[in-house]
Motif scaffolding. Sequence first.
Motif, mmCIF file in Angstrom:
data_model
loop_
_atom_site.group_PDB
_atom_site.id
_atom_site.type_symbol
_atom_site.label_atom_id
_atom_site.label_comp_id
_atom_site.label_asym_id
_atom_site.label_seq_id
_atom_site.Cartn_x
_atom_site.Cartn_y
_atom_site.Cartn_z
ATOM 1 N N ARG A 186 -26.352 74.994 57.201
ATOM 2 C CA ARG A 186 -27.294 73.975 56.732
ATOM 3 C C ARG A 186 -28.512 74.654 56.115
ATOM 4 O O ARG A 186 -29.032 74.207 55.090
ATOM 5 C CB ARG A 186 -27.740 73.102 57.907
ATOM 6 C CG ARG A 186 -26.639 72.269 58.521
ATOM 7 C CD ARG A 186 -27.111 71.611 59.816
ATOM 8 N NE ARG A 186 -28.109 70.595 59.576
ATOM 9 C CZ ARG A 186 -27.868 69.296 59.452
ATOM 10 N NH1 ARG A 186 -26.629 68.840 59.580
ATOM 11 N NH2 ARG A 186 -28.840 68.439 59.230
ATOM 12 N N GLU A 187 -28.959 75.736 56.739
ATOM 13 C CA GLU A 187 -30.137 76.457 56.252
ATOM 14 C C GLU A 187 -29.891 77.032 54.858
ATOM 15 O O GLU A 187 -30.793 77.050 54.017
ATOM 16 C CB GLU A 187 -30.528 77.567 57.237
ATOM 17 C CG GLU A 187 -31.005 77.077 58.593
ATOM 18 C CD GLU A 187 -29.875 76.623 59.542
ATOM 19 O OE1 GLU A 187 -30.182 75.890 60.497
ATOM 20 O OE2 GLU A 187 -28.700 76.984 59.320
ATOM 21 N N ASP B 212 -30.307 74.339 52.228
ATOM 22 C CA ASP B 212 -31.729 74.126 51.921
ATOM 23 C C ASP B 212 -32.318 75.298 51.143
ATOM 24 O O ASP B 212 -33.134 75.100 50.232
ATOM 25 C CB ASP B 212 -32.520 73.899 53.208
ATOM 26 C CG ASP B 212 -32.180 72.583 53.881
ATOM 27 O OD1 ASP B 212 -31.699 71.655 53.186
ATOM 28 O OD2 ASP B 212 -32.387 72.476 55.104
ATOM 29 N N GLY C 2 -33.910 75.151 47.480
ATOM 30 C CA GLY C 2 -35.278 75.611 47.284
ATOM 31 C C GLY C 2 -35.395 76.599 46.138
ATOM 32 O O GLY C 2 -36.337 76.522 45.328
ATOM 33 N N ASP D 260 -34.653 68.502 42.019
ATOM 34 C CA ASP D 260 -34.102 68.021 43.277
ATOM 35 C C ASP D 260 -33.700 66.566 43.075
ATOM 36 O O ASP D 260 -34.531 65.729 42.735
ATOM 37 C CB ASP D 260 -35.158 68.132 44.386
ATOM 38 C CG ASP D 260 -34.647 67.735 45.758
ATOM 39 O OD1 ASP D 260 -33.539 67.166 45.868
ATOM 40 O OD2 ASP D 260 -35.375 68.003 46.731
ATOM 41 N N VAL E 206 -29.676 63.554 50.066
ATOM 42 C CA VAL E 206 -29.277 64.326 51.243
ATOM 43 C C VAL E 206 -28.103 63.617 51.894
ATOM 44 O O VAL E 206 -28.160 62.418 52.155
ATOM 45 C CB VAL E 206 -30.446 64.466 52.248
ATOM 46 C CG1 VAL E 206 -29.997 65.214 53.481
ATOM 47 C CG2 VAL E 206 -31.636 65.156 51.589
ATOM 48 N N ARG F 100 -26.887 68.743 49.762
ATOM 49 C CA ARG F 100 -27.990 68.328 48.886
ATOM 50 C C ARG F 100 -27.581 68.629 47.453
ATOM 51 O O ARG F 100 -26.657 69.405 47.208
ATOM 52 C CB ARG F 100 -29.268 69.072 49.249
ATOM 53 C CG ARG F 100 -29.737 68.711 50.663
ATOM 54 C CD ARG F 100 -30.971 69.437 51.081
ATOM 55 N NE ARG F 100 -32.128 68.955 50.318
ATOM 56 C CZ ARG F 100 -33.328 69.522 50.410
ATOM 57 N NH1 ARG F 100 -33.539 70.547 51.210
ATOM 58 N NH2 ARG F 100 -34.345 69.057 49.698
#
Length: 135
Positions: free
Chosen positions: A83-84, A87, A91, A100, A104, A113
């Motif tokens: 999951r990190e 993100d 980013g 973006d 989500v 995402r």
Amino acid sequence: MYQQMIFVNLPVTDLDASKKFFTALGYSINPQFSNDDAASVVISDTIVAMLLTRPFYATFTDKEIVDPRTTSGVLVCLSAESREEVDALLGRAIAAGGTDLERVQDHGFMYGRSFDDLDGHTWEVMWMDPTATEA
């Protein structure tokens, strides 16, 4: 065993800006398959995005080339290890000038995402809990 590859060919407006965008995401450009009309972006050992100037892209098709800012022709989805990492990649895309899409998807066992690159092509980044696929 033979590992089949995928080459995603995308028309781009500004090849140099697109190369900078994808290298900012952590991918590399393979100079052997790049020139003034194309850039070979190595995403993994089996995934390559070929960024083609719009005139060069047009030599491969008789169809009208869509404007990905207003028309969707393909959604490219990449897997992530966590999951990190979903993100983190999003980013980096935003920091490099991407958009973006603020979509989500969080289903607990699956998280994703989405962003648009500089030309409006939509990229999804998805993580799935490996134990969920075993069930």
